[in-house]
Design an enzyme around this catalytic site. Structure first.
Site, PDB file in Angstrom:
ATOM      1  N   ASN A   1       7.399  22.709  51.861  1.00 47.26           N
ATOM      2  CA  ASN A   1       8.098  23.151  53.053  1.00 47.26           C
ATOM      3  C   ASN A   1       7.415  24.378  53.661  1.00 47.26           C
ATOM      4  O   ASN A   1       6.592  25.022  53.027  1.00 47.26           O
ATOM      5  CB  ASN A   1       9.553  23.463  52.688  1.00 47.26           C
ATOM      6  CG  ASN A   1      10.506  23.028  53.780  1.00 47.26           C
ATOM      7  OD1 ASN A   1      10.213  23.175  54.965  1.00 47.26           O
ATOM      8  ND2 ASN A   1      11.633  22.476  53.398  1.00 47.26           N
ATOM      9  N   CYS A   2       7.800  24.652  54.902  1.00 47.70           N
ATOM     10  CA  CYS A   2       7.235  25.765  55.670  1.00 47.70           C
ATOM     11  C   CYS A   2       7.248  27.060  54.864  1.00 47.70           C
ATOM     12  O   CYS A   2       8.264  27.370  54.265  1.00 47.70           O
ATOM     13  CB  CYS A   2       8.047  25.957  56.951  1.00 47.70           C
ATOM     14  SG  CYS A   2       7.593  27.414  57.913  1.00 47.70           S
ATOM     15  N   PRO A   3       6.209  27.862  54.827  1.00 47.10           N
ATOM     16  CA  PRO A   3       4.939  27.696  55.544  1.00 47.10           C
ATOM     17  C   PRO A   3       3.815  27.118  54.678  1.00 47.10           C
ATOM     18  O   PRO A   3       2.654  27.212  55.060  1.00 47.10           O
ATOM     19  CB  PRO A   3       4.595  29.138  55.921  1.00 47.10           C
ATOM     20  CG  PRO A   3       5.045  29.920  54.715  1.00 47.10           C
ATOM     21  CD  PRO A   3       6.249  29.185  54.154  1.00 47.10           C
ATOM     22  N   LEU A   4       4.162  26.546  53.524  1.00 44.00           N
ATOM     23  CA  LEU A   4       3.116  26.126  52.580  1.00 44.00           C
ATOM     24  C   LEU A   4       2.102  25.127  53.126  1.00 44.00           C
ATOM     25  O   LEU A   4       0.900  25.277  52.875  1.00 44.00           O
ATOM     26  CB  LEU A   4       3.752  25.599  51.285  1.00 44.00           C
ATOM     27  CG  LEU A   4       4.402  26.677  50.408  1.00 44.00           C
ATOM     28  CD1 LEU A   4       5.041  26.045  49.176  1.00 44.00           C
ATOM     29  CD2 LEU A   4       3.387  27.732  49.979  1.00 44.00           C
TER      30      LEU A   4
END
Lengths: 76, 156
Positions: free
Chosen positions: A14-17
């Site tokens: 999930n964001c920001p990965l």
């Protein structure tokens, strides 16, 4: 169809990965090479467009298939 | 073209509010920004080597989604904060959200500059030996030196 030089599996992240991993993976490529990213985060679509625009690494193509988002980014 | 700059003031030390500074800092760094975070007051907790003490509390936090609606009076019961914290951690893991440690590590790798506010370090008697390596100490003027030249400044 764009041919990739390397694939990044960002599924389940999930964001920001997905963006951070992409940045890292692009760092290992040479100019002109293409990174294919597979993600499941629906927010990734807008984020990858924004990432490409701001980092000047062209987003060559993106597609969606069965809940997965696929991006091809070329290293500038 | 000069590199863009982002300056963040991180003031909160709960598990949930620890995320925005590190998410924005790591992402901005990935986009090519030069980033500095100034940690002050409770935000200093985010600099400790061990982040396992960070908690999220449903108390005084009416917008926090709970599996079952709960009267405020119950939220003060022993164990409620621990329960909310472990619930949030497992939910984050299930949704593929990075841990705070991981995001912070990505910030460190991306050379995000981290400044600990000297006055609040003294005020709360923090031991800077408990902080991760590479932290600088500074005051408000040190923050403005960078913030004054920044394109974006955020207070979190």
């Amino acid at each position: 169809m764009v041919q990739e030089d390397q694939v990044l599996d960002a599924r389940g992240l999930n964001c920001p990965l997905p963006i951070l991993r992409t940045k890292k993976a692009l760092g290992e490529l040479t100019s002109g090479q293409v990174l294919k990213i597979v993600a499941t985060d629906p927010g990734a679509v807008k984020d990858f467009e924004a990432f490409s625009k701001q980092t000047k690494n062209p987003l060559l193509e993106h597609a969606e298939a069965s809940g997965e988002f696929i991006f091809f980014i070329q290293k500038a | 073209m000069d590199e863009k700059k982002l300056a963040i003031v991180a003031t909160k030390g709960t598990l949930d509010w620890g995320y925005p500074p590190f998410i924005l800092a790591s992402t901005a760094a990935a986009l090519g920004y030069s980033v500095e975070i100034f940690f002050t007051f409770y935000g200093l907790q985010l600099l400790k080597k061990d982040l396992s003490h960070l908690r999220v509390s449903p108390l005084g936090n009416p917008a926090m989604p709970m599996p079952v609606p709960m009267p405020t009076l119950m939220m003060v019961l022993p164990g409620m904060e621990g329960m909310a914290t472990s619930m949030m951690k497992s939910k984050m893991k299930a949704k593929g959200v990075a841990s705070l440690d991981e995001l912070r590590e990505l910030c460190v790798e991306a050379e995000v500059r981290m400044i600990a506010c000297q006055m609040t370090v003294d005020l709360f008697e923090f031991d800077t030996a408990d902080f991760i390596d590479g932290i600088e100490l500074g005051g408000a003027a040190a923050f403005f030196e960078f913030a004054g030249e920044s394109d974006i400044t955020l207070f979190i």
